[in-house]
Design a protein around this motif. Structure first.
Motif, PDB file in Angstrom:
ATOM      1  N   ALA A  41       0.849  -1.191   0.000  1.00 17.47           N
ATOM      2  CA  ALA A  41       0.000   0.000   0.000  1.00 17.47           C
ATOM      3  C   ALA A  41       0.887   1.244   0.000  1.00 17.47           C
ATOM      4  O   ALA A  41       2.005   1.220   0.499  1.00 17.47           O
ATOM      5  N   VAL A  42       0.355   2.296  -0.597  1.00 13.16           N
ATOM      6  CA  VAL A  42       1.069   3.569  -0.664  1.00 13.16           C
ATOM      7  C   VAL A  42       0.058   4.679  -0.391  1.00 13.16           C
ATOM      8  O   VAL A  42      -1.085   4.620  -0.857  1.00 13.16           O
ATOM      9  N   ALA A  43       0.473   5.658   0.386  1.00  8.99           N
ATOM     10  CA  ALA A  43      -0.347   6.865   0.544  1.00  8.99           C
ATOM     11  C   ALA A  43       0.571   8.048   0.286  1.00  8.99           C
ATOM     12  O   ALA A  43       1.658   8.126   0.857  1.00  8.99           O
ATOM     13  N   SER A  44       0.158   8.932  -0.599  1.00 11.04           N
ATOM     14  CA  SER A  44       1.010  10.064  -0.934  1.00 11.04           C
ATOM     15  C   SER A  44       0.179  11.212  -1.465  1.00 11.04           C
ATOM     16  O   SER A  44      -0.875  10.999  -2.063  1.00 11.04           O
ATOM     17  N   ASN A  45       0.668  12.421  -1.262  1.00 11.11           N
ATOM     18  CA  ASN A  45      -0.031  13.572  -1.853  1.00 11.11           C
ATOM     19  C   ASN A  45       0.648  14.052  -3.131  1.00 11.11           C
ATOM     20  O   ASN A  45       0.367  15.139  -3.618  1.00 11.11           O
ATOM     21  N   CYS A  46       1.518  13.230  -3.667  1.00 11.32           N
ATOM     22  CA  CYS A  46       2.170  13.571  -4.931  1.00 11.32           C
ATOM     23  C   CYS A  46       1.135  13.538  -6.071  1.00 11.32           C
ATOM     24  O   CYS A  46       0.413  12.563  -6.224  1.00 11.32           O
ATOM     25  N   SER A  47       1.075  14.604  -6.855  1.00  6.92           N
ATOM     26  CA  SER A  47       0.023  14.680  -7.876  1.00  6.92           C
ATOM     27  C   SER A  47       0.156  13.585  -8.934  1.00  6.92           C
ATOM     28  O   SER A  47      -0.845  13.066  -9.423  1.00  6.92           O
ATOM     29  N   LYS A 151      -3.312  -0.562  10.774  1.00 15.23           N
ATOM     30  CA  LYS A 151      -2.188   0.156  11.388  1.00 15.23           C
ATOM     31  C   LYS A 151      -1.662   1.235  10.429  1.00 15.23           C
ATOM     32  O   LYS A 151      -1.403   2.370  10.822  1.00 15.23           O
ATOM     33  N   PHE A 152      -1.561   0.844   9.171  1.00 13.40           N
ATOM     34  CA  PHE A 152      -1.068   1.766   8.146  1.00 13.40           C
ATOM     35  C   PHE A 152      -2.025   2.952   7.986  1.00 13.40           C
ATOM     36  O   PHE A 152      -1.613   4.113   7.939  1.00 13.40           O
ATOM     37  N   LYS A 153      -3.321   2.640   7.933  1.00  9.50           N
ATOM     38  CA  LYS A 153      -4.329   3.703   7.776  1.00  9.50           C
ATOM     39  C   LYS A 153      -4.275   4.696   8.923  1.00  9.50           C
ATOM     40  O   LYS A 153      -4.492   5.892   8.731  1.00  9.50           O
ATOM     41  N   GLU A 154      -4.000   4.184  10.115  1.00 10.49           N
ATOM     42  CA  GLU A 154      -3.953   5.071  11.274  1.00 10.49           C
ATOM     43  C   GLU A 154      -2.770   6.038  11.213  1.00 10.49           C
ATOM     44  O   GLU A 154      -2.819   7.122  11.795  1.00 10.49           O
ATOM     45  N   LEU A 155      -1.720   5.642  10.517  1.00 11.85           N
ATOM     46  CA  LEU A 155      -0.539   6.512  10.406  1.00 11.85           C
ATOM     47  C   LEU A 155      -0.737   7.639   9.390  1.00 11.85           C
ATOM     48  O   LEU A 155      -0.073   8.671   9.463  1.00 11.85           O
ATOM     49  N   ILE A 156      -1.636   7.422   8.443  1.00  7.75           N
ATOM     50  CA  ILE A 156      -1.797   8.370   7.339  1.00  7.75           C
ATOM     51  C   ILE A 156      -2.056   9.805   7.818  1.00  7.75           C
ATOM     52  O   ILE A 156      -1.326  10.719   7.437  1.00  7.75           O
ATOM     53  N   PRO A 157      -3.062  10.013   8.695  1.00  8.43           N
ATOM     54  CA  PRO A 157      -3.311  11.401   9.119  1.00  8.43           C
ATOM     55  C   PRO A 157      -2.171  11.990   9.945  1.00  8.43           C
ATOM     56  O   PRO A 157      -1.972  13.207   9.941  1.00  8.43           O
ATOM     57  N   THR A 158      -1.396  11.142  10.629  1.00  5.44           N
ATOM     58  CA  THR A 158      -0.308  11.667  11.457  1.00  5.44           C
ATOM     59  C   THR A 158       0.805  12.260  10.600  1.00  5.44           C
ATOM     60  O   THR A 158       1.642  13.005  11.095  1.00  5.44           O
ATOM     61  N   MET A 159       0.814  11.917   9.313  1.00  6.24           N
ATOM     62  CA  MET A 159       1.832  12.456   8.413  1.00  6.24           C
ATOM     63  C   MET A 159       1.257  13.553   7.515  1.00  6.24           C
ATOM     64  O   MET A 159       1.823  13.892   6.476  1.00  6.24           O
ATOM     65  N   GLY A 160       0.099  14.061   7.883  1.00  6.28           N
ATOM     66  CA  GLY A 160      -0.484  15.160   7.125  1.00  6.28           C
ATOM     67  C   GLY A 160      -1.154  14.720   5.837  1.00  6.28           C
ATOM     68  O   GLY A 160      -1.400  15.533   4.949  1.00  6.28           O
ATOM     69  N   THR A 162      -4.321  12.243   3.832  1.00 15.01           N
ATOM     70  CA  THR A 162      -5.699  11.827   4.076  1.00 15.01           C
ATOM     71  C   THR A 162      -5.951  10.482   3.406  1.00 15.01           C
ATOM     72  O   THR A 162      -5.217  10.068   2.500  1.00 15.01           O
ATOM     73  N   GLU A 163      -7.013   9.815   3.840  1.00 13.19           N
ATOM     74  CA  GLU A 163      -7.237   8.448   3.374  1.00 13.19           C
ATOM     75  C   GLU A 163      -7.552   8.357   1.877  1.00 13.19           C
ATOM     76  O   GLU A 163      -7.341   7.318   1.268  1.00 13.19           O
ATOM     77  N   ASP A 164      -8.040   9.435   1.300  1.00 10.97           N
ATOM     78  CA  ASP A 164      -8.290   9.383  -0.145  1.00 10.97           C
ATOM     79  C   ASP A 164      -6.987   9.377  -0.957  1.00 10.97           C
ATOM     80  O   ASP A 164      -7.015   9.205  -2.170  1.00 10.97           O
ATOM     81  N   MET A 165      -5.869   9.554  -0.286  1.00  9.10           N
ATOM     82  CA  MET A 165      -4.562   9.488  -0.959  1.00  9.10           C
ATOM     83  C   MET A 165      -3.966   8.091  -0.868  1.00  9.10           C
ATOM     84  O   MET A 165      -2.828   7.866  -1.263  1.00  9.10           O
ATOM     85  N   LEU A 166      -4.746   7.163  -0.345  1.00  5.88           N
ATOM     86  CA  LEU A 166      -4.258   5.800  -0.126  1.00  5.88           C
ATOM     87  C   LEU A 166      -4.579   4.897  -1.314  1.00  5.88           C
ATOM     88  O   LEU A 166      -5.672   4.945  -1.858  1.00  5.88           O
ATOM     89  N   ALA A 167      -3.608   4.095  -1.694  1.00  5.76           N
ATOM     90  CA  ALA A 167      -3.855   3.042  -2.687  1.00  5.76           C
ATOM     91  C   ALA A 167      -3.401   1.731  -2.073  1.00  5.76           C
ATOM     92  O   ALA A 167      -2.232   1.580  -1.710  1.00  5.76           O
TER      93      ALA A 167
END
Ligand SMILES: *[C@@H]1O[C@H](CO)[C@@H](O)[C@H](O)[C@H]1NC(C)=O
Length: 182
Positions: A41-47, A151-160, A162-167
């Motif tokens: 899984a990857v979560a990123s705000n990179c366009s 666990k991964f999902k819970e870390l997402i907001p702590t790094m600024g 959001t869950e819609d940035m998750l794949a």
């Protein structure tokens, strides 16, 4: 296809949070971290990533370390018409588990890992146009399982982020050759 490579590399690696305090696995052992991982899984705000994330499939990354401690990352990325590979080199920073690639102003930290099951990696990329931040969930087995994903999902907001940035990257199955055969 070659033209796609830079964006694929970016999609995966453009991950940044300037000035943030990102924790690193205590007592990080490069030796134990080395080897083959699935990118589950990857979560990123990179366009670039956000544009491509729905088409991305799970890929494999192989980590090895140079004698002087630099980190070598080989990626095998499944594409519809073949499996593309590329390689990135990160220099060791002052802190164990923290690496940088100065040219691209990339920063990679192994936030936490149990070495045998999973790792959570934080990456930053600083560019003139856009800085981005991201998290990757790496697993030794292809299936991450619900607890790790939670666990991964819970870390997402702590790094600024959001869950819609998750794949959550679906299995790619066997890599196909360039003619598209299995
Ligand atoms: C991504 O998030 C980081 C941290 O919140 C921020 O500094 C950066 O500007 C963001 N980048 C984009 C492209 O939104």
């Amino acid at each position: 296809m070659t033209a796609m490579l830079p964006s694929l590399a970016l999609a995966l690696l453009c991950l940044l949070r300037a000035g943030a305090e990102v924790p690193v696995q205590q007592g990080f052992s490069a030796e134990k971290f080395a080897g083959r991982w699935h990118i589950a899984a990857v979560a990123s705000n990179c366009s670039v990533f956000l544009k491509m994330k729905d088409e991305m499939k799970s890929s494999i990354t192989t980590i090895s370390f140079m004698p002087e401690g630099d980190l070598d990352m080989k990626l095998a990325w499944p594409l519809p018409d073949g499996c593309q590979t590329f390689e990135l080199l990160f220099q060791q920073s002052g802190e164990a588990g923290h690496y940088t690639a100065a040219e691209d102003r990339r920063d990679l930290r192994v936030m936490e890992t149990d070495y045998s099951g999973y790792a959570i990696v934080h990456e930053l990329q600083r560019k003139e146009q856009e800085s981005s931040t991201g998290l990757q969930l790496l697993t030794r087995e292809q299936d991450a399982g619900p607890q790790l994903l939670q666990k991964f999902k819970e870390l997402i907001p702590t790094m600024g982020l959001t869950e819609d940035m998750l794949a959550i990257l679906p299995k790619s199955g066997e890599h196909r050759d360039s003619a598209g055969r299995a």
